[in-house]
Design an enzyme around this catalytic site. Sequence first.
Site, PDB file in Angstrom:
ATOM      1  N   ALA A  89       1.336   2.921  -4.020  1.00 50.88           N
ATOM      2  CA  ALA A  89       1.444   1.959  -5.111  1.00 50.88           C
ATOM      3  C   ALA A  89       0.317   2.252  -6.113  1.00 50.88           C
ATOM      4  O   ALA A  89      -0.470   3.170  -5.930  1.00 50.88           O
ATOM      5  CB  ALA A  89       1.330   0.535  -4.553  1.00 50.88           C
ATOM      6  N   MET A  90       0.244   1.444  -7.168  1.00 54.02           N
ATOM      7  CA  MET A  90      -0.787   1.638  -8.192  1.00 54.02           C
ATOM      8  C   MET A  90      -2.184   1.439  -7.620  1.00 54.02           C
ATOM      9  O   MET A  90      -2.393   0.616  -6.733  1.00 54.02           O
ATOM     10  CB  MET A  90      -0.606   0.609  -9.319  1.00 54.02           C
ATOM     11  CG  MET A  90       0.603   0.825 -10.190  1.00 54.02           C
ATOM     12  SD  MET A  90       0.540   2.329 -11.168  1.00 54.02           S
ATOM     13  CE  MET A  90      -0.792   1.954 -12.300  1.00 54.02           C
ATOM     14  N   ASN A  91      -3.106   2.159  -8.202  1.00 48.20           N
ATOM     15  CA  ASN A  91      -4.538   1.925  -7.954  1.00 48.20           C
ATOM     16  C   ASN A  91      -4.949   2.091  -6.491  1.00 48.20           C
ATOM     17  O   ASN A  91      -5.837   1.413  -6.008  1.00 48.20           O
ATOM     18  CB  ASN A  91      -4.945   0.516  -8.431  1.00 48.20           C
ATOM     19  CG  ASN A  91      -4.612   0.291  -9.886  1.00 48.20           C
ATOM     20  OD1 ASN A  91      -4.573   1.251 -10.660  1.00 48.20           O
ATOM     21  ND2 ASN A  91      -4.360  -0.937 -10.264  1.00 48.20           N
ATOM     22  N   ALA A  92      -4.281   3.029  -5.810  1.00 48.41           N
ATOM     23  CA  ALA A  92      -4.623   3.269  -4.402  1.00 48.41           C
ATOM     24  C   ALA A  92      -5.614   4.418  -4.252  1.00 48.41           C
ATOM     25  O   ALA A  92      -6.110   4.658  -3.157  1.00 48.41           O
ATOM     26  CB  ALA A  92      -3.354   3.564  -3.601  1.00 48.41           C
ATOM     27  N   LYS A 105      -4.922   7.718  -5.685  1.00 50.35           N
ATOM     28  CA  LYS A 105      -4.222   9.002  -5.636  1.00 50.35           C
ATOM     29  C   LYS A 105      -5.006  10.096  -6.352  1.00 50.35           C
ATOM     30  O   LYS A 105      -5.163  11.198  -5.849  1.00 50.35           O
ATOM     31  CB  LYS A 105      -2.845   8.895  -6.299  1.00 50.35           C
ATOM     32  CG  LYS A 105      -1.822   8.110  -5.522  1.00 50.35           C
ATOM     33  CD  LYS A 105      -0.466   8.134  -6.227  1.00 50.35           C
ATOM     34  CE  LYS A 105      -0.496   7.501  -7.601  1.00 50.35           C
ATOM     35  NZ  LYS A 105      -0.872   6.081  -7.600  1.00 50.35           N
ATOM     36  N   ASP A 107      -0.726  15.846 -10.579  1.00 54.73           N
ATOM     37  CA  ASP A 107      -0.990  14.408 -10.633  1.00 54.73           C
ATOM     38  C   ASP A 107       0.198  13.701 -11.292  1.00 54.73           C
ATOM     39  O   ASP A 107       0.995  14.338 -11.984  1.00 54.73           O
ATOM     40  CB  ASP A 107      -2.266  14.154 -11.459  1.00 54.73           C
ATOM     41  CG  ASP A 107      -2.864  12.782 -11.186  1.00 54.73           C
ATOM     42  OD1 ASP A 107      -2.569  12.187 -10.137  1.00 54.73           O
ATOM     43  OD2 ASP A 107      -3.638  12.302 -12.042  1.00 54.73           O
ATOM     44  N   GLU A 108       0.331  12.407 -11.108  1.00 51.86           N
ATOM     45  CA  GLU A 108       1.396  11.618 -11.734  1.00 51.86           C
ATOM     46  C   GLU A 108       2.764  12.263 -11.507  1.00 51.86           C
ATOM     47  O   GLU A 108       3.610  12.346 -12.418  1.00 51.86           O
ATOM     48  CB  GLU A 108       1.140  11.441 -13.241  1.00 51.86           C
ATOM     49  CG  GLU A 108      -0.217  10.850 -13.599  1.00 51.86           C
ATOM     50  CD  GLU A 108      -0.341   9.356 -13.307  1.00 51.86           C
ATOM     51  OE1 GLU A 108       0.619   8.755 -12.784  1.00 51.86           O
ATOM     52  OE2 GLU A 108      -1.415   8.807 -13.593  1.00 51.86           O
ATOM     53  N   ALA A 109       2.984  12.719 -10.280  1.00 54.20           N
ATOM     54  CA  ALA A 109       4.169  13.519  -9.965  1.00 54.20           C
ATOM     55  C   ALA A 109       5.471  12.724 -10.052  1.00 54.20           C
ATOM     56  O   ALA A 109       6.558  13.288 -10.053  1.00 54.20           O
ATOM     57  CB  ALA A 109       4.033  14.133  -8.574  1.00 54.20           C
ATOM     58  N   HIS A 159       4.652 -11.047  -1.981  1.00 54.95           N
ATOM     59  CA  HIS A 159       3.965 -11.546  -3.174  1.00 54.95           C
ATOM     60  C   HIS A 159       4.531 -10.956  -4.467  1.00 54.95           C
ATOM     61  O   HIS A 159       4.449 -11.572  -5.525  1.00 54.95           O
ATOM     62  CB  HIS A 159       2.458 -11.337  -3.039  1.00 54.95           C
ATOM     63  CG  HIS A 159       1.853 -12.305  -2.059  1.00 54.95           C
ATOM     64  ND1 HIS A 159       1.259 -11.904  -0.880  1.00 54.95           N
ATOM     65  CD2 HIS A 159       1.824 -13.666  -2.072  1.00 54.95           C
ATOM     66  CE1 HIS A 159       0.867 -12.990  -0.209  1.00 54.95           C
ATOM     67  NE2 HIS A 159       1.210 -14.061  -0.899  1.00 54.95           N
TER      68      HIS A 159
HETATM   69 ZN    ZN Z   1       0.676 -10.080  -0.290  1.00 56.79          ZN
END
Ligand code: ZN
Length: 194
Positions: free
Chosen positions: A10-13, A15, A88-90, A186
């Site tokens: 997911a985002m901001n992990a 990578k 990156d950003e594959a 969520h």
């Molecule tokens: Zn959650």
Amino acid sequence: MAKLYFYYSAMNAGKTTTLLQSNYNYRERGMETLLFTPSIDTRRARGVIASRIGLEADAYPVDETFDFFEFVACAHGEMPKLACVLVDEAQFLTKAQVVQLSKVTTLLKLPVLCYGLRTDFQGEPFEGSKYLLSWAQEMTEIKTICHCGSKATMNLRVDADGRAVKEGPAVEVGGNERYVALCRKHYDTAVENP
Ligand SMILES: [Zn+2]
């Protein structure tokens, strides 16, 4: 055999940080690498891969017409120590480009490490990710967590007021503040009660 690797999250992990660390490990051992980044990513100057914690490296900007196999085959002749290709950003790769990268592993015998998001903010697979998830010989999830502590698998796009955005194009590269990595529960709550 050289393999096609897909590191997804997911985002901001982290990578990009992971990519830059792998790149550093190759170079520290005296090996050469080729780095690519989609030109759609204009957060920094074109041709630079930059992580949120301050690491960066030069990279070749590519668009959807770029031929990875042709480029790497040509570069390989002039780079005897070329040991790895990193992308990156594959998620922004086309199907044809994933095929080209597969040929880099089989015909040029170079490992290809791709890093990207699995899905967009509506939970739909990106083209590049769809084929990388289908064809990569090795897949690794780079994990990050939702505010509740569960693993985040969804990317919520939020507006300037922090409200969930439900519609729009999949591609909107910009600041990290536009996306929040959430668990499924969520994410669903945020989308259903914006
Ligand atoms: Zn959650």
